[in-house]
Write an enzyme that holds these catalytic residues in place. Structure first.
Site, PDB file in Angstrom:
ATOM      1  N   SER A 143       0.861  -1.192   0.000  1.00 10.52           N
ATOM      2  CA  SER A 143       0.000   0.000   0.000  1.00 10.52           C
ATOM      3  C   SER A 143       0.892   1.235   0.000  1.00 10.52           C
ATOM      4  CB  SER A 143      -0.839  -0.016   1.285  1.00 10.52           C
ATOM      5  OG  SER A 143      -1.534   1.198   1.445  1.00 10.52           O
ATOM      6  N   TYR A 156      -1.791  -0.604  10.618  1.00  8.97           N
ATOM      7  CA  TYR A 156      -1.986  -0.971   9.202  1.00  8.97           C
ATOM      8  C   TYR A 156      -0.700  -0.686   8.418  1.00  8.97           C
ATOM      9  CZ  TYR A 156      -3.913  -1.063   4.455  1.00  8.97           C
ATOM     10  OH  TYR A 156      -4.145  -1.345   3.127  1.00  8.97           O
TER      11      TYR A 156
END
Ligand SMILES: NC(=O)c1ccc[n+]([C@@H]2O[C@H](COP(=O)([O-])OP(=O)(O)OC[C@H]3O[C@@H](n4cnc5c(N)ncnc54)[C@H](OP(=O)(O)O)[C@@H]3O)[C@@H](O)[C@H]2O)c1
Length: 248
Positions: A143, A156
């Site tokens: 990501s 995350y």
């Protein structure tokens, strides 16, 4: 094999929605055989049915990536059915964002179990087959958060940094086996990912911020297709992309 995608056996985790589902559709249209894993088995079964009806080859296998034996069964089923595995797309993930001070420990554990251990289990399942074949391609989904941390996404971001670190180590270690490795690091893409946010206020503000700029899931599928379609002596190691409007 003009596009270097047709005929390939591609295993996809998290194929029941979002990026995984879009990639299954795209690669199937390009002639790949797709083997779909996710927990929502009715979704992957109906996707497999849809792709098969369009003339593609697709198989659905109920898979929870937090269980190494289930990921192994997914990959072994692909190999038993089709004779080999060409691409392993470790895509399953979730993003229950929250500031650390909220102590959302269950969410921390789930992110570590799915986003990190799930990827490792995918590698463990695919590697023995790819080493034997002396060919293969492992694609791991990181990501923008694998490059940047900001307030509210620390855990995350840590899991997505871990995916990049594991992938780079893997890339170097796999040189003797002719196996390609790719990290794909998307920015905001419109999927069901924000539904995994358990804190209602965080979910609403993420929907407002990310929803305003997100690009379609097909964007990611094209990146995967680009990496796979390169000649076998070319290894696309990382793709980082954002919506043009995304600042962070
Ligand atoms: N969308 C974005 O903006 C964005 C940006 C950067 C990175 N990513 C990454 O892209 C990946 C795909 O996410 P998405 O955006 O497509 O979100 P999504 O629509 O929510 O899809 C997530 C997928 O992961 C699967 N999954 C979750 N937990 C699982 C488990 N324990 N076992 C097996 N599968 C599991 C879900 O399937 P089941 O629930 O059916 O099991 C679903 O198919 C994730 O790794 C995410 O972190 C997304």
């Amino acid at each position: 094999m003009a596009n270097n995608i047709a005929g390939k056996i591609v295993v996809i985790t998290g194929a029941s929605s979002g990026l995984g589902e879009a990639t299954a559709r795209h690669l199937s249209a390009e002639g790949a055989t797709v083997v779909l894993g996710a927990r929502r088995v009715e979704r992957i079964q109906s996707l497999a049915k849809e792709l098969t009806a369009k003339g593609g080859k697709a198989l659905a296998v109920a898979t929870d990536v937090t269980h190494a034996d289930q990921v192994k069964r997914l990959v072994d089923t692909a190999v038993q059915t089709h004779g080999r595995i060409d691409v392993m797309l470790n895509n399953a993930g979730l993003m229950p964002l929250a500031p650390l001070e909220r102590l959302t420990i269950d969410d921390w554990n789930r992110m570590i179990d799915v986003n990190i251990k799930g990827v490792l289990y995918g590698i463990a399942a695919a590697l023995p087959h790819m080493k034997r074949q002396k060919a293969g391609h492992i694609i791991n989904v990181s990501s923008v958060a694998g490059h940047k941390v900001r307030p509210g996404n620390a855990v995350y971001a840590a899991t997505k940094h871990a995916v990049r670190v594991i992938s780079e180590g893997l890339r170097m270690e796999l040189k003797p086996y002719n196996i390609r490795t790719t990290i794909i690091s998307p920015g905001a893409v419109a999927t069901e990912l924000l539904d995994s946010i358990t804190e209602p206020d965080v979910r609403e503000s993420a929907r407002t911020m990310i929803g305003a700029i997100a690009v379609p899931a097909e964007t990611f599928a094209r990146m995967v297709a680009f990496a796979i379609s390169q000649p076998e002596d070319v290894d696309v190691n990382e793709i980082l992309f954002r919506p043009t409007r995304q600042e962070l």
